[in-house]
Design a protein around this motif. Structure first.
Motif, short mmCIF file in Angstrom:
data_model
loop_
_atom_site.label_atom_id
_atom_site.label_comp_id
_atom_site.label_asym_id
_atom_site.label_seq_id
_atom_site.Cartn_x
_atom_site.Cartn_y
_atom_site.Cartn_z
N ARG A 187 0.88 -1.18 0.00
CA ARG A 187 0.00 0.00 0.00
C ARG A 187 0.91 1.23 0.00
O ARG A 187 1.63 1.46 0.97
CB ARG A 187 -0.91 0.00 1.22
N ILE A 214 -7.34 -11.76 6.06
CA ILE A 214 -6.39 -10.85 6.70
C ILE A 214 -5.57 -11.63 7.73
O ILE A 214 -6.11 -12.40 8.53
CB ILE A 214 -7.11 -9.68 7.41
N ALA A 220 -0.51 -6.65 0.00
CA ALA A 220 -1.19 -7.87 -0.44
C ALA A 220 -0.13 -8.84 -0.94
O ALA A 220 0.85 -8.42 -1.59
CB ALA A 220 -2.18 -7.57 -1.56
N ARG A 265 -0.57 -5.69 8.97
CA ARG A 265 -1.75 -6.43 8.52
C ARG A 265 -1.51 -6.85 7.08
O ARG A 265 -1.32 -6.01 6.20
CB ARG A 265 -3.01 -5.58 8.63
N GLU A 266 -1.53 -8.16 6.85
CA GLU A 266 -1.27 -8.72 5.52
C GLU A 266 -2.58 -9.15 4.88
O GLU A 266 -3.39 -9.83 5.52
CB GLU A 266 -0.33 -9.91 5.63
N LEU A 267 -2.78 -8.78 3.63
CA LEU A 267 -3.93 -9.26 2.87
C LEU A 267 -3.45 -10.44 2.03
O LEU A 267 -2.69 -10.26 1.07
CB LEU A 267 -4.48 -8.13 1.99
N LEU A 300 -6.66 -2.47 -0.20
CA LEU A 300 -5.71 -2.39 0.92
C LEU A 300 -6.09 -1.26 1.88
O LEU A 300 -5.99 -1.42 3.11
CB LEU A 300 -4.30 -2.18 0.39
N GLU A 329 -9.23 -2.33 3.90
CA GLU A 329 -8.95 -3.34 4.92
C GLU A 329 -7.84 -2.91 5.89
O GLU A 329 -7.47 -3.66 6.78
CB GLU A 329 -8.55 -4.67 4.25
N LYS A 330 -7.27 -1.71 5.67
CA LYS A 330 -6.20 -1.18 6.52
C LYS A 330 -5.01 -2.13 6.57
O LYS A 330 -4.42 -2.37 7.63
CB LYS A 330 -6.72 -0.88 7.92
N CYS A 331 -4.67 -2.68 5.40
CA CYS A 331 -3.54 -3.61 5.29
C CYS A 331 -2.32 -2.92 4.70
O CYS A 331 -2.45 -1.98 3.90
CB CYS A 331 -3.92 -4.81 4.42
N SER A 332 -1.14 -3.39 5.08
CA SER A 332 0.11 -2.79 4.61
C SER A 332 0.48 -3.28 3.22
O SER A 332 1.17 -2.58 2.48
CB SER A 332 1.24 -3.11 5.59
N VAL A 384 -2.30 -11.11 10.57
CA VAL A 384 -1.46 -10.15 11.29
C VAL A 384 -0.07 -10.74 11.44
O VAL A 384 0.11 -11.83 11.99
CB VAL A 384 -2.05 -9.80 12.66
#
Length: 305
Positions: free
Chosen positions: A148, A219, A262, A226-228, A254, A257-260, A221
Motif C-alpha cells: 500500500r 487478513i 497484499a 496487517r497482511e492481505l 488495501l 482493509e487497513k492492510c500494509s 497479522v
C-alpha cells in the motif's frame, strides 16, 4: 523400540484431543488454532476429497509416540481426475526420535497411498531427507506482493463475506486458461464450500474487481503489519483488466482493509493477473513430488496445509 501403528478414528474425541496436544507439544506452541481439534476434523475428516491417511504409533503401554497424516486431494488433467496425497501434520515425541518411528509411519502411509500422486512443500530441515528418499524437486512456490503506497479514496463497493452465493458464482465462471498439461485442483461446489466457508478460525472475503474478475482473501497479522493474503485470483476467459486499473483497485482494497500489503503465491510461472504483483526474489517454497507431473498451485493448496 517396539511400537504398533494404528489408523486414526477421527470420530474418537479423546484421540483427537491427544493429537492436538502432541502437535502443540512437538511444535512448542500453545493452543495453536491450526492444531485445534475442530480444525483437525475439518482438515482430515470432513475434506470432500476424502479422509486423510492418518496413522499413530503407540508404545507397549498405549502411549502415543508419533503421528503421520497424508491429506487427500484431487487434481484434474484434461478433465481426467487424479488422486493425490500431501504429507501434512507430523510429530514424534522426544523418546521416539531416532528410533525408526517416523520412517515406519511414512512407509505404511506410502503403502496405503499406493500409486496415487504424492507431493509436498518441505521446510529446509526436512528437505534433504525427502531428496534422499528419491523425491523430485519440480520447481518452487513463488510469491508476489503489492504494497500500500498511497492513500486511496476510491470506494470499495464490491467486497463481500465469502458465502454460498459466492460459491455459485465461482463455479459458474469459465475461467482463464491456466496451463498446458499441468495438474489443477478440482474446484467443485463442495470443495469451495469446505475450503473457504466451512473452515474454522479463518474468515475469507471476496473482492470483485469486475463482473468476472475476483480475488478471495483473508487478513493475517504479522508482527505489527496487517497482511492481505490472496488465495484465489482469477477472471473469466473473456475478461481483461489493465495494469493501472488493477493496481488502483488493489490499493483501494488495501486501504479499505487497513492492510500494509497484499501477497500472492503461485507455482513457478504466474498467470497474467498474478504477474501484476511485484516478485519477491528471495521468498519461495520448494515443491517436491513422487510423480512425473507438474502442477498449478496457489495459496489455496498450500497456505494452511
Amino acid at each position: 523400540m517396539k511400537f504398533e501403528i494404528k489408523e486414526i478414528d477421527w470420530n474418537d474425541s479423546a484421540v483427537v484431543n491427544n493429537i492436538s496436544t502432541l502437535l502443540n507439544t512437538s511444535f512448542n506452541t500453545y493452543k495453536n488454532p491450526m492444531f485445534d481439534p475442530q480444525f483437525l476434523l475439518w482438515k482430515h475428516r470432513d475434506n470432500p476429497f476424502g479422509t486423510s491417511i492418518s496413522l499413530l504409533a503407540y508404545d507397549e503401554d498405549g502411549n502415543i509416540l508419533g503421528l503421520r497424516t497424508f491429506l487427500k486431494w484431487q487434481f484434474i488433467n484434461n478433465e481426467k481426475s487424479l488422486c493425490a496425497y500431501q504429507p501434512v501434520d507430523t510429530a514424534t515425541t522426544p523418546a521416539a526420535r531416532g528410533k525408526g518411528v517416523f520412517s515406519e509411519l511414512t512407509r505404511v502411509a506410502l503403502n496405503i497411498a499406493g500409486d496415487s500422486i504424492i507431493y509436498n512443500t518441505p521446510n529446509a530441515n526436512s528437505l534433504p531427507g525427502y531428496l534422499k528418499m528419491g523425491w523430485n524437486h519440480t520447481g518452487d512456490i513463488k510469491f508476489g506482493v503489492i504494497p500500500r503506497v498511497v492513500p486511496c479514496y476510491k470506494r470499495c463497493n464490491n467486497i463481500f463475506d465469502f458465502d454460498e452465493k459466492s460459491i455459485e458464482l465461482l463455479v459458474g465462471m469459465k475461467k482463464e486458461h491456466l496451463s498446458d498439461n499441468k495438474l489443477t485442483t478440482r474446484k467443485s461446489y463442495d470443495f469451495l464450500k469446505w475450503r473457504f466457508l466451512d473452515i474454522p478460525h479463518i474468515n475469507y472475503r471476496i473482492f470483485w474487481l469486475s463482473d468476472e474478475c475476483y480475488c478471495v482473501y483473508h487478513i493475517k497479522v504479522r508482527n505489527t503489519f496487517r497482511e492481505l493474503t490472496v488465495c484465489e485470483l482469477s477472471m473469466s476467459k473473456k475478461e481483461s483488466i489493465g495494469y493501472f486499473s488493477f493496481h488502483s483497485q488493489i490499493q483501494a482494497l488495501l486501504n479499505y482493509e487497513k492492510c500494509s500489503y497484499a501477497v500472492i503465491g503461485f507455482k513457478d510461472i504466474a498467470t497474467d493477473l498474478q504477474k501484476k504483483f511485484f516478485r519477491l526474489p528471495l521468498k519461495h517454497m520448494k515443491f517436491l513430488t513422487k510423480s512425473s507431473y507438474d502442477f498449478n498451485l496457489t495459496l489455496t493448496e498450500v497456505e494452511i496445509f
